[in-house]
Write an enzyme that holds these catalytic residues in place. Structure first.
Site, short mmCIF file in Angstrom:
data_model
loop_
_atom_site.label_atom_id
_atom_site.label_comp_id
_atom_site.label_asym_id
_atom_site.label_seq_id
_atom_site.Cartn_x
_atom_site.Cartn_y
_atom_site.Cartn_z
N GLY A 53 -15.97 10.19 -15.93
CA GLY A 53 -16.77 10.96 -16.52
C GLY A 53 -16.62 12.44 -16.19
CB CYS A 80 -11.24 8.72 -13.65
SG CYS A 80 -10.87 10.63 -13.90
CE1 TYR A 81 -18.25 13.05 -11.02
CE2 TYR A 81 -19.27 10.86 -11.43
CZ TYR A 81 -19.31 12.21 -10.81
OH TYR A 81 -20.29 12.69 -10.39
CG HIS A 164 -8.72 6.92 -17.65
ND1 HIS A 164 -9.95 7.10 -17.70
CD2 HIS A 164 -8.44 8.39 -17.19
CE1 HIS A 164 -10.58 8.22 -17.42
NE2 HIS A 164 -9.66 8.97 -17.04
CD GLU A 166 -10.18 3.67 -19.05
OE1 GLU A 166 -9.82 3.15 -18.13
OE2 GLU A 166 -11.01 4.57 -18.93
CG ASP A 222 -21.75 -6.23 -38.48
OD1 ASP A 222 -20.59 -6.62 -38.12
OD2 ASP A 222 -21.97 -5.16 -38.33
CE LYS A 364 -17.49 -4.78 -38.36
NZ LYS A 364 -18.89 -4.45 -38.88
#
Ligand code: XMP
Length: 511
Positions: A53, A80-81, A164, A166, A222, A364
């Site tokens: 963040g 991180c944060y 990070h 991710e 969708d 998605k």
């Protein structure tokens, strides 16, 4: 279903963390950092991931780790944060800094441990950093700039990483997330299209019982997958309706209907309402007004159809997870309205439906995987996005049947050539490509004759999330072929241009 709760501390990567965890076949949900305890614990998580963040723990009103998180006794991974907030809460020290460390860093393991195994190059993006570990923690990895690039309290199963894991810039980062979820938290990695379908089918049956359910199918991925899932759950209790607005791409109606008939063995009621749409749009050129007209008209046509089939109590919506997250994330609602997006099947507020939203927690690509597992054809599942207001937003100027059919013919040529050359579809890099008809006429010469006709623009983009996009570097030979076919085969177009603007500053659609 075993799950992980991800707490969003305002990171631009919070959704990406959820993506990576899901890719590891682990179910997870995202919550704002200050979501109520009951809400977070309602998914019975087996562990928590705290996102990064933009704040500093010393700022006034800085997001913090709610006390109950520690009280659950469950494992925690702070990123991180998230690591700094955990450190601060547990009595360690975080040094405020005005200088950011941004970019690649090399880390090395400080002790042998499986959390950071296989990681060396990592992506850093932080200002503050940890200067003293909380009690019970040891250093797991360090980098040139961060003496505590990773830390862990093996007893309580609390971990923190300054980098990070991710993002794609951290090779093997997804393994760290998987290791945390599966090995540390003990979650079963069994979230896959089949378990998603089983889970959804059970939930739909429980929700609707023996009632009838209405679905508006637009031809988009969708709404088709949502309807297909509901059909799998309740069969003929589903009434699927396809409104032909006259503003669709070539063969769209037939393709959707045949996918339903041949693959799902379900009928699709097609309502042809194109005359109504065209007369409502006559003389209108202002983009937002066009969007409003199509949105309202759709609701009216759909309402009438609902009455005809006996006003079912339930309505299927193809809402997907990014829509849900965007509308509940902290401070993300403040973006200025650029265009009023409307989805075909968009909610008529005055209609008394209870919603069935089987894709509400899916990304998605999960929706596509489910679509394939349900037997929907690849051409439908890997369809490019198509805006709710249809070809109106690509037919600049007045929307007349004649201009729309001109646009549709040109668009079909582009799609055909791009698909043939492998530039559209499941394994292609181009995310979206279409033709825009411009209300501009220019002079040309065809077979010794002067022409004075409309111009068409080709728009083709590459993008991951449709929030930003770059124009696709299509081969010039391919563009040449498309251009010459459009001018030769479509009446009323004598010039083709290629749109070479990225988003921002442009948008993907022209209106
Ligand atoms: P823009 O033009 O805003 O488009 O860059 C981003 C993506 O959204 C699609 N789009 C829409 N989708 N209803 C929709 O369901 C709409 O009103 C709408 N307008 C744009 C667009 O095709 C692109 O994929």
């Amino acid at each position: 279903m075993d799950s992980i709760a991800i707490l969003d501390f305002g990171s631009q990567y919070a959704q990406v963390i959820a993506r990576r965890v899901r890719e590891a076949q682990v179910y997870c949900e995202l919550f704002p950092w200050d979501a109520p305890m009951e809400e977070i614990l309602s998914i019975a998580p087996k562990g928590f991931i705290l996102s990064g963040g933009p704040s500093s723990v010393y700022e006034q009103n800085a997001p913090y780790v709610q006390e109950f998180i520690f009280k659950t006794g469950l494992p925690i991974l702070g990123i991180c944060y998230g690591m700094q907030a955990m450190t601060h809460a547990l009595g360690g020290e975080v040094a405020a800094s005005t200088q950011r460390e941004y970019g690649y860093a090399e880390i090395e393991a400080a002790t042998s441990n499986s959390l950071v195994a296989g990681l060396s190059k990592v992506w850093m993006s932080h200002g503050d950093r940890i200067t003293r570990l909380p009690e019970g923690f040891i250093t797991l990895a360090r980098s040139g700039n961060s003496p505590f690039a990773a830390m862990g309290d093996m007893k309580r199963k609390y971990f923190g990483v300054q980098f990070h894991p991710e993002v794609h810039h951290t090779p093997n980062g997804e393994k760290l997330l998987k290791h945390f979820a599966v090995e540390v938290c003990g979650v079963k990695a069994n979230w896959n299209p089949h378990s998603i379908i089983d889970d959804a089918v059970e939930k739909i049956r429980k929700q609707v019982g023996y009632e009838r359910v209405l679905a508006a199918v637009s031809g988009g991925v969708d709404s088709s997958v949502a309807a297909a899932l509901v059909h799998k759950a309740i069969g003929d209790q589903l009434v699927a309706v396809f409104v032909d607005t006259g503003l669709l791409r070539k063969n769209e109606g037939e393709q959707v209907a045949s996918a339903f008939r041949n693959n799902l063995h379900s009928e699709l009621i097609t309502v042809n309402a194109s005359d109504e749409f065209f007369s409502a749009l006559a003389g209108v050129t202002e983009p937002e007004q066009k969007r409003r007209i199509v949105g309202e008209k759709f609701i009216r046509v759909f309402e009438a159809q609902a009455k005809q089939v006996g006003q079912p109590k339930f309505l299927v919506q193809g809402t997907i997870y990014p829509d849900v997250v965007e509308s509940s994330a902290p401070d993300r609602n403040k973006a200025q309205k650029i265009k009023s997006h409307h989805n075909v099947g968009g909610l008529p507020e005055d209609m008394q439906f209870e919603l069935v939203e089987p894709l509400r927690y899916l990304f998605k690509d999960e929706v596509r995987a489910v679509g394939e597992a349900l037997g929907l054809p690849e051409s439908l599942v890997w369809r490019q996005p198509f805006p709710g207001p249809g070809l109106t937003v690509r037919c600049l100027g007045e929307v007349t049947p004649e201009r729309v059919s001109r646009l549709r013919a040109a668009d079909a040529i582009l799609i055909e050539e791009l698909s043939k050359a492998g530039y559209l579809g499941k394994r292609s890099k181009t995310s979206q490509a279409f033709v825009v008809l411009l209300p501009v006429r220019s002079v040309g010469v065809m077979g010794d004759q002067r022409t004075y006709q409309e111009a068409a623009a080709i728009r083709a983009v590459t993008t991951d999330d449709f929030m930003t996009a770059d124009w696709a570097r299509l081969p010039d030979t391919l563009l040449a072929k498309v251009s010459s076919r459009i001018v030769n085969e479509v009446d009323g177009i004598n010039r083709v241009v290629y749109d070479i603007t990225s988003k921002p500053p442009a948008t993907i659609e022209w209106e």
